[in-house]
Design a protein around this motif. Structure first.
Motif, PDB file in Angstrom:
ATOM      1  N   GLU A  92      -6.123  37.231  -2.407  1.00  0.00           N
ATOM      2  CA  GLU A  92      -5.672  38.602  -2.219  1.00  0.00           C
ATOM      3  C   GLU A  92      -6.087  39.071  -0.834  1.00  0.00           C
ATOM      4  O   GLU A  92      -7.267  39.026  -0.483  1.00  0.00           O
ATOM      5  N   ASP A  93      -5.124  39.491  -0.021  1.00  0.00           N
ATOM      6  CA  ASP A  93      -5.401  39.933   1.347  1.00  0.00           C
ATOM      7  C   ASP A  93      -5.663  41.433   1.330  1.00  0.00           C
ATOM      8  O   ASP A  93      -4.748  42.232   1.190  1.00  0.00           O
ATOM      9  N   LEU A  94      -6.914  41.800   1.469  1.00  0.00           N
ATOM     10  CA  LEU A  94      -7.304  43.213   1.484  1.00  0.00           C
ATOM     11  C   LEU A  94      -7.537  43.711   2.909  1.00  0.00           C
ATOM     12  O   LEU A  94      -8.014  44.825   3.107  1.00  0.00           O
ATOM     13  N   SER A  95      -7.167  42.893   3.906  1.00  0.00           N
ATOM     14  CA  SER A  95      -7.410  43.266   5.294  1.00  0.00           C
ATOM     15  C   SER A  95      -6.349  44.212   5.843  1.00  0.00           C
ATOM     16  O   SER A  95      -6.533  44.782   6.907  1.00  0.00           O
ATOM     17  N   ILE A  96      -5.266  44.398   5.132  1.00  0.00           N
ATOM     18  CA  ILE A  96      -4.181  45.243   5.619  1.00  0.00           C
ATOM     19  C   ILE A  96      -4.555  46.703   5.413  1.00  0.00           C
ATOM     20  O   ILE A  96      -4.783  47.144   4.287  1.00  0.00           O
ATOM     21  N   PRO A  97      -4.646  47.483   6.516  1.00  0.00           N
ATOM     22  CA  PRO A  97      -4.969  48.902   6.355  1.00  0.00           C
ATOM     23  C   PRO A  97      -3.815  49.648   5.685  1.00  0.00           C
ATOM     24  O   PRO A  97      -2.684  49.580   6.150  1.00  0.00           O
ATOM     25  N   THR A  98      -4.097  50.327   4.608  1.00  0.00           N
ATOM     26  CA  THR A  98      -3.041  51.016   3.857  1.00  0.00           C
ATOM     27  C   THR A  98      -3.235  52.524   3.772  1.00  0.00           C
ATOM     28  O   THR A  98      -2.407  53.209   3.175  1.00  0.00           O
ATOM     29  N   ASP A  99      -4.281  53.050   4.361  1.00  0.00           N
ATOM     30  CA  ASP A  99      -4.563  54.477   4.247  1.00  0.00           C
ATOM     31  C   ASP A  99      -3.411  55.348   4.745  1.00  0.00           C
ATOM     32  O   ASP A  99      -3.038  56.338   4.129  1.00  0.00           O
ATOM     33  N   ALA A 100      -2.814  54.978   5.873  1.00  0.00           N
ATOM     34  CA  ALA A 100      -1.741  55.799   6.457  1.00  0.00           C
ATOM     35  C   ALA A 100      -0.458  55.734   5.654  1.00  0.00           C
ATOM     36  O   ALA A 100       0.327  56.688   5.632  1.00  0.00           O
ATOM     37  N   ILE A 101      -0.230  54.639   4.957  1.00  0.00           N
ATOM     38  CA  ILE A 101       1.032  54.486   4.222  1.00  0.00           C
ATOM     39  C   ILE A 101       0.915  55.002   2.775  1.00  0.00           C
ATOM     40  O   ILE A 101       1.910  55.324   2.146  1.00  0.00           O
ATOM     41  N   GLN A 102      -0.296  55.124   2.277  1.00  0.00           N
ATOM     42  CA  GLN A 102      -0.471  55.518   0.872  1.00  0.00           C
ATOM     43  C   GLN A 102       0.203  56.841   0.531  1.00  0.00           C
ATOM     44  O   GLN A 102       0.841  56.940  -0.528  1.00  0.00           O
ATOM     45  N   PRO A 103       0.157  57.869   1.384  1.00  0.00           N
ATOM     46  CA  PRO A 103       0.902  59.105   1.052  1.00  0.00           C
ATOM     47  C   PRO A 103       2.401  58.872   0.907  1.00  0.00           C
ATOM     48  O   PRO A 103       3.050  59.501   0.074  1.00  0.00           O
ATOM     49  N   GLN A 104       2.958  57.969   1.700  1.00  0.00           N
ATOM     50  CA  GLN A 104       4.386  57.653   1.593  1.00  0.00           C
ATOM     51  C   GLN A 104       4.676  56.950   0.260  1.00  0.00           C
ATOM     52  O   GLN A 104       5.686  57.221  -0.378  1.00  0.00           O
TER      53      GLN A 104
END
Length: 106
Positions: A92-104
């Protein structure tokens, strides 16, 4: 599929290309002339990364099989052998930053 394809009759030196890697550095060299795969000298991830997965889930695999493939004359190549080869979700790749996309997504 994974990179620009240049017309065979065009000389690569006649084409203005500004192809950069994920670090923003020019790719250049052999990749521009011959290949589409990055190597240890041309790869970079500090600005951008594209993760491409052949198989995402059983459901998407079954849907992918329906139309055949766009890049192969063998319409039956997406079979259980394909599943066995590419169903490698062992990490599982958890290195991808997702904070900015989570609201979308929400």
């Amino acid at each position: 599929m994974h990179s620009p394809k240049f017309l065979k009759y065009r000389n690569i030196s006649d084409v203005k290309i500004n192809w950069k890697n994920g670090d923003g550095d020019p790719v250049g060299g052999k990749i521009l002339e011959k290949g589409w795969r990055n190597n240890k000298d041309s790869i970079g991830y500090s600005l951008a990364q594209v993760n491409h997965y052949a198989i995402k889930s059983r459901e998407e695999f079954l849907l992918k099989r329906l139309p055949g493939t766009a890049n192969s004359k063998n319409k039956d190549r997406i079979d259980m052998g394909y599943w066995d080869k590419y169903d490698i979700n062992t990490h599982e790749d958890l290195s991808i930053p997702t904070d900015a996309i989570q609201p979308q997504i929400d």
